[in-house]
Design a protein around this motif. Structure first.
Motif, PDB file in Angstrom:
ATOM      1  N   ALA A   1       9.076  -0.158   2.461  1.00 24.77           N
ATOM      2  CA  ALA A   1       9.408  -0.070   3.884  1.00 24.77           C
ATOM      3  C   ALA A   1      10.384  -1.155   4.312  1.00 24.77           C
ATOM      4  CB  ALA A   1       8.133  -0.140   4.716  1.00 24.77           C
ATOM      5  N   GLY A   2      10.227  -2.370   3.767  1.00 20.17           N
ATOM      6  CA  GLY A   2      11.086  -3.480   4.184  1.00 20.17           C
ATOM      7  C   GLY A   2      12.551  -3.216   3.915  1.00 20.17           C
TER       8      GLY A   2
ATOM      9  N   ILE B   1      15.781  12.453   9.772  1.00 22.19           N
ATOM     10  CA  ILE B   1      15.475  11.391   8.815  1.00 22.19           C
ATOM     11  C   ILE B   1      14.189  10.665   9.199  1.00 22.19           C
ATOM     12  CG2 ILE B   1      16.873   9.668  10.017  1.00 22.19           C
ATOM     13  CD1 ILE B   1      17.604   8.536   7.252  1.00 22.19           C
ATOM     14  N   HIS B   2      13.884  10.649  10.481  1.00 23.13           N
ATOM     15  CA  HIS B   2      12.634  10.019  10.924  1.00 23.13           C
ATOM     16  C   HIS B   2      11.426  10.838  10.450  1.00 23.13           C
ATOM     17  CE1 HIS B   2      15.110   7.376  13.285  1.00 23.13           C
ATOM     18  NE2 HIS B   2      15.640   8.404  13.938  1.00 23.13           N
ATOM     19  N   ASP B   3      11.573  12.166  10.460  1.00 28.53           N
ATOM     20  CA  ASP B   3      10.507  13.017   9.927  1.00 28.53           C
ATOM     21  C   ASP B   3      10.332  12.762   8.432  1.00 28.53           C
ATOM     22  OD1 ASP B   3      10.026  14.374  12.382  1.00 28.53           O
ATOM     23  OD2 ASP B   3      11.792  15.623  12.015  1.00 28.53           O
ATOM     24  N   LEU B   4      11.446  12.623   7.719  1.00 25.83           N
ATOM     25  CA  LEU B   4      11.377  12.344   6.289  1.00 25.83           C
ATOM     26  C   LEU B   4      10.607  11.053   6.032  1.00 25.83           C
ATOM     27  CD1 LEU B   4      12.126  12.626   3.303  1.00 25.83           C
ATOM     28  CD2 LEU B   4      14.344  11.568   3.839  1.00 25.83           C
ATOM     29  N   ARG B   5      10.927   9.995   6.767  1.00 21.95           N
ATOM     30  CA  ARG B   5      10.228   8.725   6.566  1.00 21.95           C
ATOM     31  C   ARG B   5       8.735   8.861   6.869  1.00 21.95           C
ATOM     32  NH1 ARG B   5      14.936   6.395   9.237  1.00 21.95           N
ATOM     33  NH2 ARG B   5      16.197   5.254   7.689  1.00 21.95           N
ATOM     34  N   ARG B   6       8.424   9.592   7.927  1.00 26.21           N
ATOM     35  CA  ARG B   6       7.020   9.759   8.320  1.00 26.21           C
ATOM     36  C   ARG B   6       6.240  10.486   7.219  1.00 26.21           C
ATOM     37  NH1 ARG B   6       4.986  14.062  11.101  1.00 26.21           N
ATOM     38  NH2 ARG B   6       7.096  14.687  11.715  1.00 26.21           N
TER      39      ARG B   6
ATOM     40  N   GLY C   1       0.787  -1.229   0.000  1.00 24.09           N
ATOM     41  CA  GLY C   1       0.000   0.000   0.000  1.00 24.09           C
ATOM     42  C   GLY C   1       0.818   1.278   0.000  1.00 24.09           C
ATOM     43  N   THR C   2       2.123   1.178  -0.350  1.00 24.93           N
ATOM     44  CA  THR C   2       2.973   2.369  -0.331  1.00 24.93           C
ATOM     45  C   THR C   2       3.376   2.799  -1.740  1.00 24.93           C
ATOM     46  OG1 THR C   2       4.907   0.936   0.045  1.00 24.93           O
ATOM     47  CG2 THR C   2       3.876   1.948   1.983  1.00 24.93           C
TER      48      THR C   2
END
Length: 507
Positions: free
Chosen positions: A173-174, A130-135, A37-38
Motif C-alpha cells: 500500500a505504501g 482504478i479506485h475499485d481495483l485497489r479496493r 497484512g497484505t
C-alpha cells in the motif's frame, strides 16, 4: 522447409517499471507488505503455483492455480487417484486445441471459473475505476478466500508479448505496487508493478473481441454444490438451451393464445430444442471396482441419501404430476413391451457407464470414445440402509479395459419405464419427466410474464414457485437458476467474441 526458430532461455525483466520479486528491492516490498497484512493471499497461491504448459495457456494456468489455492474439489480425477485442477481439465467452455492455437478470452476464463465450481465476479476496465481495483485488490490480498486474476497487455510494462493473464499475489500500500505472479515463469519471474500501470495495462482493448480487458475475483461458492442436477456448457449444448430459456420461450408464450396449463406445457415440450436434456445432466456417483468391496462408505451413503431425497421431492410436486401426465398421454403404457424396457435400461446403463469411465479417466472430451462390453444391474449393501442398485460395466477406451460401478439414486432392480399412470411407478432414476420438471422450476419467474391469460399466468406461477419447496430441493433449483443466468451472460459475451475469428491472449 520451415525456417528454424531461435530458442530462448527467459527474458530480462524490464526494470523499471517492474521490480523482480527475488531482488533486494522485491524482498523489501514483500517483507513490508507481509507486516502490513497484505500478503495473506500469497501463501495459498504460491503453494499451488505452476508454470503454464503452453504459450497460450496463461488463462488456464492462472485459473488452475487459483482454483487449487481455494481448495475447490474438481469432482473428477486428474491422474491416478488424485482430484486436482490442471489446465487439461479446463476444456468445457473452449476446446483445448483452440486455446492452444489462439489463446482464450476474458469472458471464457470467467465462464470456466464458474463451471469449475467457483464464485466469479468479473470487471472490465470500462465498468470500474482504478479506485475499485485497489479496493478489490486489498480485499483479496488481505485474506485467503478470494483471489484476483488480471487480464492485461504486457507492453505497458515494456515487456514482450500482448494479452496475458496472471494472478495477483500481494499489494504494498505504501508504494502502491501489486505483485504479479506471472504464470509464464519460463519468460519472466514474479514481479512488482505500480498499480497505476497495472490499471493502464488492463484498460486496453483485446483486438480479437473489441472489448476491454480487466480483472476477475474468484472465490469459493457460499452455497453447497448441486447434489443431483447441474448445468453444463460442454459440447455447446448450452448455447441453444440458454437462448431458448432466456429469449425464445418468453416470446413463444406471448405469441400463443393459451388458456390452460396442459396446453401450455404441451406447447413448451413440443418447442424444446432436440438437445434439451443434455443441458441438465445427472451428477452420478462413480466408484472403481478395485477401490473396495460392495459396502458403501459413510460419505457415499450421505450423498446417495441426499440425491434420493431431492429426487423424491421433485416427484412430490404437483408440477411433476402434470408433466408426467402430459408425457404419459403421448406414450401410453400399452405401447411398451418388456423387451423394449430392457433395451432402454441397457442403453441407459451403457451411456451412464461411458460417462463414468470418462470421469474416472479425468478426460471428458467429446472426442473420446468409450465402448461398454458388459452392462448389468446389481445390488450393494448400504451399511444397514438396505440394498442400493448399481450399474456395472466393463468399459473399453483406446484398447484399455476398465471396470466401472455407477450408484443409481432411487433405484430398484425391477424398475420399468412404463407401468401405470402413477408417478410413484415411473422409472427410479432421473428421467426426462424429472429433468423437464426441474427445468421448469429453474426458469426465471419473469419467463411467464408474457402469458396473456391472467388466470393461467397465476396458476402457472403458483406451480413453478419455489416458495413452498422443501429446503433441499429449493437450494437445488436456485443453484440451477443461477447457473442458467450465468450461462446467459457467457452466451452474450461469446456472441461479442465471435465477431472476429481469432482470439489472441498470448504470453
Amino acid at each position: 522447409m520451415a525456417a528454424a526458430v531461435a530458442s530462448l532461455y527467459r527474458r530480462v525483466l524490464p526494470s523499471p517499471p517492474a521490480v523482480d520479486f527475488a531482488s533486494p528491492e522485491g524482498k523489501r516490498l514483500f517483507s513490508e507488505a507481509l507486516a502490513a497484512g497484505t500478503m495473506e493471499g500469497f501463501f495459498p497461491l504460491v503453494s499451488c503455483f505452476q508454470t503454464q504448459s503452453e504459450p497460450a495457456f496463461c488463462g488456464l494456468a492462472s485459473l488452475a492455480v487459483v482454483l487449487n489455492a481455494l481448495a475447490i474439489d474438481p469432482g473428477r480425477r486428474w491422474k491416478g487417484p488424485w482430484r486436482w485442477f490442471d489446465e487439461s481439465m479446463l476444456d468445457c467452455c473452449e476446446p483445448l486445441d483452440k486455446v492452444k492455437d489462439q489463446g482464450i478470452t476474458f469472458g471464457k476464463v470467467a465462464c470456466l471459473a464458474h463451471c469449475s465450481g467457483a464464485d466469479v465476479q468479473s470487471f472490465r476496465a470500462n465498468r470500474v475505476t482504478i479506485h475499485d481495483l485497489r479496493r478489490h485488490l486489498l480485499r483479496c490480498v488481505s485474506s485467503q478466500d478470494c483471489h484476483l486474476i488480471a487480464s492485461y497487455h504486457r507492453q505497458v510494462f515494456k515487456q514482450t508479448g500482448t494479452g496475458h493473464f496472471s494472478p495477483i499475489g500481494g499489494y504494498h500500500a505504501g508504494q502502491d505496487m501489486a505483485l504479479i505472479l506471472d504464470v509464464a515463469r519460463f519468460k519472466y519471474p514474479p514481479h512488482w508493478v505500480p498499480v497505476q500501470l497495472l490499471w493502464e495495462a488492463m484498460n486496453t482493448t483485446d483486438d480479437s473481441t473489441g472489448l476491454l480487458r480487466g480483472f476477475m475475483l474468484i472465490s469459493r461458492q457460499n452455497t453447497a454444490p448441486s447434489s443431483l442436477y447441474t448445468v453444463s456448457c460442454r459440447d455447446g449444448n448450452w448455447r441453444s438451451m440458454a437462448k431458448y430459456c432466456v429469449e425464445d420461450l418468453p416470446k413463444l408464450l406471448k405469441a400463443q393464445n393459451l388458456d390452460n396449463v396442459p396446453a401450455l406445457l404441451s406447447c413448451l415440450i413440443e418447442s424444446l430444442p432436440a438437445d434439451a436434456e443434455a443441458l441438465i445432466k445427472w451428477v452420478v456417483e462413480v466408484r472403481r471396482k478395485e477401490e473396495g468391496g460392495l459396502s458403501l462408505s459413510k460419505e457415499e451413503k450421505e450423498r446417495l441419501f441426499l440425491k434420493e431425497n431431492v429426487l423424491q421431492q421433485v416427484r412430490n410436486t404437483r408440477l411433476f404430476t402434470i408433466v408426467h401426465d402430459q408425457q404419459y398421454a403421448k406414450n401410453p403404457c400399452c405401447n411398451c413391451s418388456s423387451s423394449s424396457q430392457e433395451d432402454a435400461l441397457n442403453r441407459i446403463a451403457a451411456a451412464v457407464c461411458c460417462q463414468g469411465a470418462a470421469m474416472l479417466s479425468g478426460n471428458l472430451s467429446p472426442r473420446d470414445s468409450f465402448c461398454c462390453r458388459e452392462t448389468c444391474l446389481k445390488c450393494v449393501q448400504a451399511n444397514g440402509d438396505g440394498l442400493k442398485t448399481v450399474i456395472s460395466a466393463s468399459v473399453v477406451s483406446e484398447g484399455n479395459e476398465q471396470g466401472v460401478d455407477m450408484i443409481l439414486p432411487m433405484s430398484s432392480p425391477g424398475a420399468t419405464s412404463c407401468n401405470s399412470n402413477s408417478k410413484n411407478n415411473v422409472i427410479k432414476y432421473p428421467s426426462s419427466v424429472d429433468v423437464l420438471t426441474v427445468l421448469l422450476l429453474a426458469l426465471h419467474p419473469s419467463t411467464w410474464s408474457g402469458i396473456k391469460d391472467e388466470e393461467l399466468k397465476a396458476e402457472l406461477e403458483a406451480l413453478v414457485s419455489t416458495d413452498n419447496l422443501p429446503d433441499d430441493l429449493k437450494r437445488e433449483i436456485l443453484h440451477l437458476r443461477r447457473q442458467l443466468y450465468y450461462l446467459k451472460a457467457c452466451k452474450e459475451e461469446e456472441h461479442e467474441d465471435d465477431e472476429t475469428p481469432s482470439s489472441k491472449q498470448q504470453c
